[in-house]
Design a protein around this motif. Structure first.
Motif, PDB file in Angstrom:
ATOM      1  N   VAL A  28      57.906  43.919  15.782  1.00  0.00           N
ATOM      2  CA  VAL A  28      58.011  45.371  15.644  1.00  0.00           C
ATOM      3  C   VAL A  28      59.446  45.723  15.276  1.00  0.00           C
ATOM      4  O   VAL A  28      60.387  45.254  15.924  1.00  0.00           O
ATOM      5  N   ASP A 138      65.493  46.799  29.301  1.00  0.00           N
ATOM      6  CA  ASP A 138      65.573  46.119  27.996  1.00  0.00           C
ATOM      7  C   ASP A 138      64.890  46.986  26.939  1.00  0.00           C
ATOM      8  O   ASP A 138      64.055  47.832  27.264  1.00  0.00           O
ATOM      9  N   ASN A 143      57.017  38.534  25.542  1.00  0.00           N
ATOM     10  CA  ASN A 143      56.427  37.544  26.450  1.00  0.00           C
ATOM     11  C   ASN A 143      57.022  37.602  27.854  1.00  0.00           C
ATOM     12  O   ASN A 143      56.578  36.883  28.750  1.00  0.00           O
ATOM     13  N   GLY A 144      58.043  38.396  28.027  1.00  0.00           N
ATOM     14  CA  GLY A 144      58.621  38.569  29.358  1.00  0.00           C
ATOM     15  C   GLY A 144      59.709  37.569  29.702  1.00  0.00           C
ATOM     16  O   GLY A 144      60.223  37.559  30.822  1.00  0.00           O
ATOM     17  N   LYS A 170      55.227  45.463  23.852  1.00  0.00           N
ATOM     18  CA  LYS A 170      54.159  45.031  22.948  1.00  0.00           C
ATOM     19  C   LYS A 170      52.986  44.601  23.836  1.00  0.00           C
ATOM     20  O   LYS A 170      52.995  43.514  24.421  1.00  0.00           O
TER      21      LYS A 170
END
Ligand code: 5GP
Length: 206
Positions: A28, A138, A143-144, A170
């Motif tokens: 993105v 953040d 995905n963390g 996302k």
């Protein structure tokens, strides 16, 4: 279904729809206001939104990660009454041993989704006071990995995680689900459900 959106959230959603776009199926781009050109009015509104959401949590420090988390972290820290921001620094993984030898830093290993490589993130031990109540901020959650790396560092520093504030999550990647399953309070101001031919599809319930 009618969904009431806070002003800031609406502003962010409008900016995403006007200037954001997708690359392939999972990247993105919101460089126009969050990652290259910074829309300070929007950033300050996002900071106030995090304040409204987390104000009961006695936050005394913000932790983020360089570079693109810093602007949102400062806006948030300002909304909390000008509390300090600490940002984790990123180093190539090969530097891990040298960093550890010195013993001055907390370290965690983080896989970078955007750069497809492993980094060591570090925070100088003296900048995180034991017992601090820290809000992790953040720009993106994918995905963390970045958030988990920061949480790892906060555990080493014996700090509390007051919550996690994210500009753009996302939703089609697993980071948000994992962090919420671990019991963390994750507030994302926008959630993108999908990328459809370069167009961003926003979840309508955030
Ligand atoms: P994660 O660690 O959750 O996989 O990814 C989060 C970090 O990667 C954020 O710090 C952010 O800078 C970067 N990131 C992940 N996905 C994207 C994306 O689609 N666009 C941008 N601009 N940054 C991303």
């Amino acid at each position: 279904m009618f969904v009431f959106l806070e002003d800031c959230v609406k502003e962010l959603h409008d900016a995403i729809m006007a200037d954001g776009y997708g690359i392939g199926s999972d990247i993105v781009k919101v460089d126009m206001f969050l990652n290259h050109r910074l829309d300070t009015k929007l950033l300050n509104a996002m900071g106030r939104e995090f304040y409204n959401y987390f104000k009961s949590k006695n936050v005394d420090t913000i932790l983020t990660i360089e570079a693109s988390g810093i602007a949102l972290a400062i806006a948030t820290a300002t909304a909390f009454g000008e509390i300090p921001v600490v940002f984790a620094k990123k180093h190539p993984h090969e530097e891990l041993d040298k960093i550890k030898e010195k013993g001055e830093d907390y370290t965690a290993s983080v896989y970078s989704f955007t750069h497809k490589n492993n980094n060591v993130i570090t925070v100088k031990k003296r900048y995180l006071e034991k017992g601090s109540n820290v809000l992790v901020i953040d720009d993106f959650l994918a995905n963390g990995e970045a958030a988990e790396g920061m949480i790892n560092i906060l555990k080493q520093a014996e700090c509390k995680v007051a919550g996690i504030g994210i500009g753009v999550e996302k939703g089609f990647q697993p980071g948000g689900k994992h962090l919420r399953n671990f019991g963390y309070d994750v507030k994302s101001l926008a959630i993108i459900d999908a990328i459809d031919n370069g167009n961003l599809v926003l979840a309508n319930d955030n």
